[in-house]
Scaffold this motif. Structure first.
Motif, PDB file in Angstrom:
ATOM      1  N   ALA A 243       0.852  -1.231   0.025  1.00 22.95           N
ATOM      2  CA  ALA A 243       0.015   0.096   0.049  1.00 22.95           C
ATOM      3  C   ALA A 243       1.066   1.308  -0.120  1.00 22.95           C
ATOM      4  O   ALA A 243       0.717   2.270  -0.661  1.00 22.95           O
ATOM      5  N   ALA A 244       2.000   1.260   0.855  1.00 20.39           N
ATOM      6  CA  ALA A 244       2.824   2.547   0.985  1.00 20.39           C
ATOM      7  C   ALA A 244       3.637   2.663  -0.534  1.00 20.39           C
ATOM      8  O   ALA A 244       3.607   3.856  -0.910  1.00 20.39           O
ATOM      9  N   GLN A 245       3.901   1.442  -1.029  1.00 19.00           N
ATOM     10  CA  GLN A 245       4.798   1.662  -2.350  1.00 19.00           C
ATOM     11  C   GLN A 245       3.707   2.146  -3.451  1.00 19.00           C
ATOM     12  O   GLN A 245       4.059   3.079  -4.194  1.00 19.00           O
ATOM     13  N   THR A 246       2.645   1.912  -3.402  1.00 17.87           N
ATOM     14  CA  THR A 246       1.434   2.364  -4.413  1.00 17.87           C
ATOM     15  C   THR A 246       1.407   3.840  -4.326  1.00 17.87           C
ATOM     16  O   THR A 246       1.136   4.500  -5.240  1.00 17.87           O
ATOM     17  N   ALA A 247       1.307   4.330  -2.850  1.00 17.26           N
ATOM     18  CA  ALA A 247       0.959   5.694  -2.738  1.00 17.26           C
ATOM     19  C   ALA A 247       2.389   6.527  -3.188  1.00 17.26           C
ATOM     20  O   ALA A 247       2.005   7.528  -3.749  1.00 17.26           O
ATOM     21  N   LEU A 248       3.320   5.971  -2.723  1.00 19.70           N
ATOM     22  CA  LEU A 248       4.787   6.601  -3.267  1.00 19.70           C
ATOM     23  C   LEU A 248       4.681   6.600  -4.971  1.00 19.70           C
ATOM     24  O   LEU A 248       5.339   7.596  -5.621  1.00 19.70           O
ATOM     25  N   ASP A 249       4.596   5.544  -5.633  1.00 20.71           N
ATOM     26  CA  ASP A 249       4.343   5.622  -6.901  1.00 20.71           C
ATOM     27  C   ASP A 249       3.304   6.415  -7.821  1.00 20.71           C
ATOM     28  O   ASP A 249       3.551   6.990  -8.781  1.00 20.71           O
ATOM     29  N   ALA A 250       2.410   6.719  -7.035  1.00 23.59           N
ATOM     30  CA  ALA A 250       1.336   7.492  -7.507  1.00 23.59           C
ATOM     31  C   ALA A 250       1.739   9.090  -7.510  1.00 23.59           C
ATOM     32  O   ALA A 250       1.332   9.790  -8.260  1.00 23.59           O
ATOM     33  N   VAL A 251       2.834   9.444  -6.557  1.00 22.59           N
ATOM     34  CA  VAL A 251       3.211  10.695  -6.648  1.00 22.59           C
ATOM     35  C   VAL A 251       4.663  10.721  -6.726  1.00 22.59           C
ATOM     36  O   VAL A 251       5.496  10.656  -5.836  1.00 22.59           O
ATOM     37  N   PRO A 252       5.302  10.858  -7.826  1.00 19.33           N
ATOM     38  CA  PRO A 252       6.598  10.459  -7.971  1.00 19.33           C
ATOM     39  C   PRO A 252       7.451  11.544  -7.396  1.00 19.33           C
ATOM     40  O   PRO A 252       7.113  12.715  -7.440  1.00 19.33           O
ATOM     41  N   GLY A 253       8.505  11.078  -6.817  1.00 18.35           N
ATOM     42  CA  GLY A 253       9.350  11.976  -6.135  1.00 18.35           C
ATOM     43  C   GLY A 253       9.197  12.052  -4.555  1.00 18.35           C
ATOM     44  O   GLY A 253       9.569  13.134  -3.945  1.00 18.35           O
ATOM     45  N   SER A 254       7.915  11.686  -4.308  1.00 16.70           N
ATOM     46  CA  SER A 254       7.360  11.885  -2.860  1.00 16.70           C
ATOM     47  C   SER A 254       8.107  11.009  -1.757  1.00 16.70           C
ATOM     48  O   SER A 254       8.877  10.169  -1.920  1.00 16.70           O
ATOM     49  N   SER A 255       7.761  11.511  -0.665  1.00 15.19           N
ATOM     50  CA  SER A 255       8.504  10.661   0.507  1.00 15.19           C
ATOM     51  C   SER A 255       7.351  10.373   1.530  1.00 15.19           C
ATOM     52  O   SER A 255       6.296  10.935   1.573  1.00 15.19           O
ATOM     53  N   LEU A 256       7.488   9.190   2.127  1.00 18.60           N
ATOM     54  CA  LEU A 256       6.207   8.856   3.029  1.00 18.60           C
ATOM     55  C   LEU A 256       6.214   9.360   4.375  1.00 18.60           C
ATOM     56  O   LEU A 256       7.190   9.675   4.894  1.00 18.60           O
ATOM     57  N   THR A 257       5.072   9.921   4.713  1.00 14.60           N
ATOM     58  CA  THR A 257       4.903  10.721   5.928  1.00 14.60           C
ATOM     59  C   THR A 257       4.076  10.012   6.881  1.00 14.60           C
ATOM     60  O   THR A 257       3.841  10.131   8.246  1.00 14.60           O
ATOM     61  N   GLN A 258       2.832   9.061   6.586  1.00 14.29           N
ATOM     62  CA  GLN A 258       1.889   8.730   7.434  1.00 14.29           C
ATOM     63  C   GLN A 258       1.084   7.730   6.629  1.00 14.29           C
ATOM     64  O   GLN A 258       0.699   7.840   5.519  1.00 14.29           O
ATOM     65  N   VAL A 259       0.811   6.487   7.728  1.00 19.33           N
ATOM     66  CA  VAL A 259       0.133   5.581   7.011  1.00 19.33           C
ATOM     67  C   VAL A 259      -1.106   5.333   8.006  1.00 19.33           C
ATOM     68  O   VAL A 259      -0.724   5.218   9.355  1.00 19.33           O
ATOM     69  N   ALA A 260      -2.255   5.495   7.571  1.00 18.42           N
ATOM     70  CA  ALA A 260      -3.383   4.991   8.634  1.00 18.42           C
ATOM     71  C   ALA A 260      -4.177   3.501   8.009  1.00 18.42           C
ATOM     72  O   ALA A 260      -4.608   3.395   6.801  1.00 18.42           O
ATOM     73  N   TRP A 261      -4.027   2.503   8.937  1.00 18.68           N
ATOM     74  CA  TRP A 261      -4.657   1.327   8.529  1.00 18.68           C
ATOM     75  C   TRP A 261      -6.175   1.448   8.114  1.00 18.68           C
ATOM     76  O   TRP A 261      -6.721   2.151   8.757  1.00 18.68           O
TER      77      TRP A 261
END
Length: 362
Positions: A243-261
């Motif tokens: 899920a986190a990788q999908t989110a990062l791929d959806a916004v190129p060049g972004s970094s992960l800051t929060q995940v809510a299950w």
């Protein structure tokens, strides 16, 4: 005969000065504590992380997922959210909730290594300072902070109105006097320093105050939270890493800051990323909603495309902390805090100096 500091002032200006003076004296100690704790916590993310470990391995999402699974097995808890620590390094806080409803947090490196397990009854200095600055250590304290913020904003405006120079006197007003009676020199310095920095100070005070009323302000101006209709669970088992990788791929060049299950009845990961160019440098404000059934993107909400109301509320935090301007902005925030401390001390000293002659006359 020495000229009075009040010479040439209109009755309205004298009234404004009196209100400004008594508001300042009444709230001086509280504002002083707020300024000092604000200065201390501007770099609290970096300070805490540096104290815990000198290692900064890159984010490894599968390794983090394995660590989360191991933590959940320890006491039968389940992960609820993961947040970046805000320091700019690849470090995260994992929050888990047990069957008894109690929550705990664990801090990890980017490779999943545990570096901190805070105890529930443990109070640390930096946490104390953050809680004091935000909420005075309690829910009622949050209201006191909010009311104090309103008073500070109004007092900064009153001070600006009272100190506003007449036409043709700006240069003299911005350059404090070096000669004359002590009280006159101190007033000159107080006024000059106030004119130089009152506007950025007002921005920091106003944004901090609005943050205490963020939900109410958001409702008034129509800043709706990011959401989609509930996504019914369909037996899928998409994990954190996917899920986190999908989110990062959806916004190129972004970094992960929060995940809510995902929550019961809604198979959706709510994920925040920091997209390139955002002014929220610590936590980011771009949202990506990922389907927990199949790992597909449900929707992307770039903060750059947000409606004005949501963009406004999102900008309050980075403007208040100075992170909107990067390291220079945060140093400016520290400088404004020191300015407020100086203004409070100078104002109290000025009041004391003026009281002494009056006391001698009586």
């Amino acid at each position: 005969m020495k000229p009075s500091l009040a010479a040439g002032r209109t009755p309205i200006r004298r009234s404004i000065l009196a209100i400004h003076r008594w508001l300042s004296l009444g709230a001086a100690i509280f504002w002083l504590l707020q300024a000092l704790t604000g200065i201390a916590i501007v770099f609290h993310w970096e300070i805490v992380d540096a104290q815990l470990s000198s290692a900064y391995p890159a984010t490894d999402l599968p390794a983090i997922e394995r660590r989360i699974s191991a933590l959940a097995i320890e006491d039968g808890s389940k992960p609820t959210t993961l947040w970046t620590t805000g320091s700019g390094g690849d470090r995260y806080n994992i929050y888990l909730e047990g069957n008894d409803g109690e929550s705990r947090s664990v801090r990890i490196l980017g490779d999943g290594t545990v570096i901190d397990r805070p105890r529930e009854d443990e109070t640390r200095l930096m946490d104390f300072l953050v809680d004091f600055h935000h909420e005075l250590l309690g829910s009622w304290g949050s209201w006191i902070v909010a009311i104090s913020g309103l008073l500070l904003c109004s007092n900064l405006i009153l001070g600006l109105v009272a100190a506003w120079p007449k036409r043709g006197t700006w240069r003299r007003a911005l350059g404090p006097a070096r000669k004359g009676p002590p009280a006159a020199r101190l007033y000159s310095w107080h006024r000059a320093l106030g004119l130089w920095a009152v506007l950025p100070a007002l921005v920091i005070a106003a944004t901090g105050t609005l943050m205490k009323f963020e939900d109410g302000v958001g409702s008034i101006i129509g800043a709706e939270p990011v959401s989609l209709p509930a996504n019914q669970p369909a037996g899928g088992s998409v994990g954190f890493a996917q899920a986190a990788q999908t989110a990062l791929d959806a916004v190129p060049g972004s970094s992960l800051t929060q995940v809510a299950w995902p929550k019961d009845g809604d198979a959706t990961y709510y994920i925040r990323v920091n997209a390139p160019g955002e002014i929220r440098r610590a936590y980011g404000a771009t949202r990506v909603l990922v389907d927990a059934n199949n790992g597909m993107v449900r929707e992307v909400f770039p903060i750059a495309d947000a409606e004005p109301a949501r963009a406004f509320t999102s900008a309050l935090f980075p403007l208040h902390t100075g992170e909107a301007g990067g390291i220079i902005g945060r140093l400016l925030s520290v400088a404004i805090g020191l300015w407020l401390v100086t203004m409070i001390v100078a104002g109290v000293l000025l009041w004391v100096k003026r009281r002494r002659p009056a006391a001698r006359k009586n």
